[in-house]
Design an enzyme around this catalytic site. Sequence first.
Site, PDB file in Angstrom:
ATOM      1  N   GLU A 166      23.106  43.775 -21.752  1.00 37.54           N
ATOM      2  CA  GLU A 166      23.144  45.220 -22.017  1.00 37.54           C
ATOM      3  C   GLU A 166      21.836  45.943 -21.708  1.00 37.54           C
ATOM      4  O   GLU A 166      21.191  46.516 -22.602  1.00 37.54           O
ATOM      5  CB  GLU A 166      23.556  45.465 -23.476  1.00 37.54           C
ATOM      6  CG  GLU A 166      24.918  44.904 -23.801  1.00 37.54           C
ATOM      7  CD  GLU A 166      25.395  45.223 -25.210  1.00 37.54           C
ATOM      8  OE1 GLU A 166      24.578  45.732 -26.008  1.00 37.54           O
ATOM      9  OE2 GLU A 166      26.572  44.991 -25.509  1.00 37.54           O
ATOM     10  N   GLU A 357      31.800  40.344 -24.412  1.00 36.66           N
ATOM     11  CA  GLU A 357      31.833  40.810 -25.809  1.00 36.66           C
ATOM     12  C   GLU A 357      32.964  41.815 -25.976  1.00 36.66           C
ATOM     13  O   GLU A 357      33.201  42.650 -25.108  1.00 36.66           O
ATOM     14  CB  GLU A 357      30.535  41.533 -26.214  1.00 36.66           C
ATOM     15  CG  GLU A 357      29.314  40.665 -26.282  1.00 36.66           C
ATOM     16  CD  GLU A 357      28.058  41.417 -26.751  1.00 36.66           C
ATOM     17  OE1 GLU A 357      28.179  42.458 -27.444  1.00 36.66           O
ATOM     18  OE2 GLU A 357      26.960  40.939 -26.421  1.00 36.66           O
TER      19      GLU A 357
END
Length: 460
Positions: A166, A357
Amino acid sequence: MTGRLVPPDFLWGAATSAFQSEGGLDVDGRGTSVWDVFAQRPGAIEDGADGSRACDSYRRWREDVALLAELGLGAYRFSVGWSRIVPEGTGRVEPRGLDHYERLVDALLAAGIEPVLTLNHWDMPQALMAAGGWAARDTAAAFAELTTAVAGRLADRVSWWVTQNEPWIVSLLGYQLGLHAPGVTDLRAAVAAGHHMLLAHGLGADVLHQYRGTRVGVALSLFPCEPASPSEDDAAAAWGSDGYVNRWYLDPLLAGGYPDDMRAHWERAVGPLDVVRDGDEAAIGGRSDFLGVNYYTRRVMAAAEAGDGRPFPWRVVPPREEVERTDAGWEVAPRSFGDLLTRLARDYPGTPLLVTENGGVFGDGPTHDGRVHDTRRTAFLRGHVAAMAEAMDAGADVRGYLHWSLLDNFEWAMGYRPRFGLVHVDYATGRRTVKDSGRYLAQVARTGGLPPVPGIAPFG
Ligand code: IFM
């Protein structure tokens, strides 16, 4: 939907990260990480929590592997603690750190569980902050050192590698808003940090690709940006926000370079983008064997004047009162997940997707029967897996689904209050209790189907 949803070799699994789950910050020669330091800042973390104990997984990792095996999951995404391996950020490698992850990988493989290894899940050595952390170009070279050390030990056994987790969140929360480590509030540093993380991916991928059979990707936090109204202004806001959040990372990784529209927005906000040097885009692109997709919710966008505290001309519209949300207030939006996967397949063809995720905060704990009846998480899981399966039917090449998270864990600035786990953790004792959602994912993994959730209307 009860038939087989996905191909038989599909990876069903769960994810964690080192700092969020391990604890044991002062053992085996580990160096100080940026999160150790940030957590000491008064008010930085809810309830003054820190990572010193977390789920105690550095000690209890065998239990975690046994849980994965009990659930019949075929993949486990975890991260290595960077400061366990290169404690001073560059130079000396700590063999005890590598020994630990080698034991973990070997135990996973012995249990038939595919390791998905993340190299940087936010816990860089504090020593690298002397030069500016990710805002400094040299940090990409330090990341290549980490990669070399870990690959030297494990690339003969680990096929799935995630270099960065991320980058947008690190850039935004760590360097723009200062809400995450290292707590910097500087827009120029934020754009530099994002770029250097991508550059580090390129360098790391080049190291990993020297080993046969490695597959390398970045896990991006992707938020479909949808306009709040049919107006042209809101459509432009949604597209702009998509550039900022999604395409700024997707395009250099998978489409040859940064998107022009967002480059112009950045230049208006911070001046010339001289952090992006000649040759950088060539060093970032063409090196991803898959894309890691982290999906939590969508962003509904409206046009707004850029100005104080708002670098770009758009704003996020909070979910309406009646919309279903997790306990963190994030809208539950499985259709947008399906749309996202379909869009990725269309806009970046030929890149396999791995859902690295997906999950939500649901606060349920053990009840009188000792079990955790987290029906809303189970329904969340079912809805998102159904949306993924539809996207796959429509052509998205999704290779696996890793739920966030295996365990309740340290949720960064929010401390231990938000619970994301398929497995409940009693932080006082470290005791793990599989939740109903964990059993449900086990059933999905075992049968390849999507049984109904008792008491919950099927999604769609
Ligand atoms: O806990 C985080 C994880 O570390 C990165 N992705 C989002 C999760 C939930 O906020």
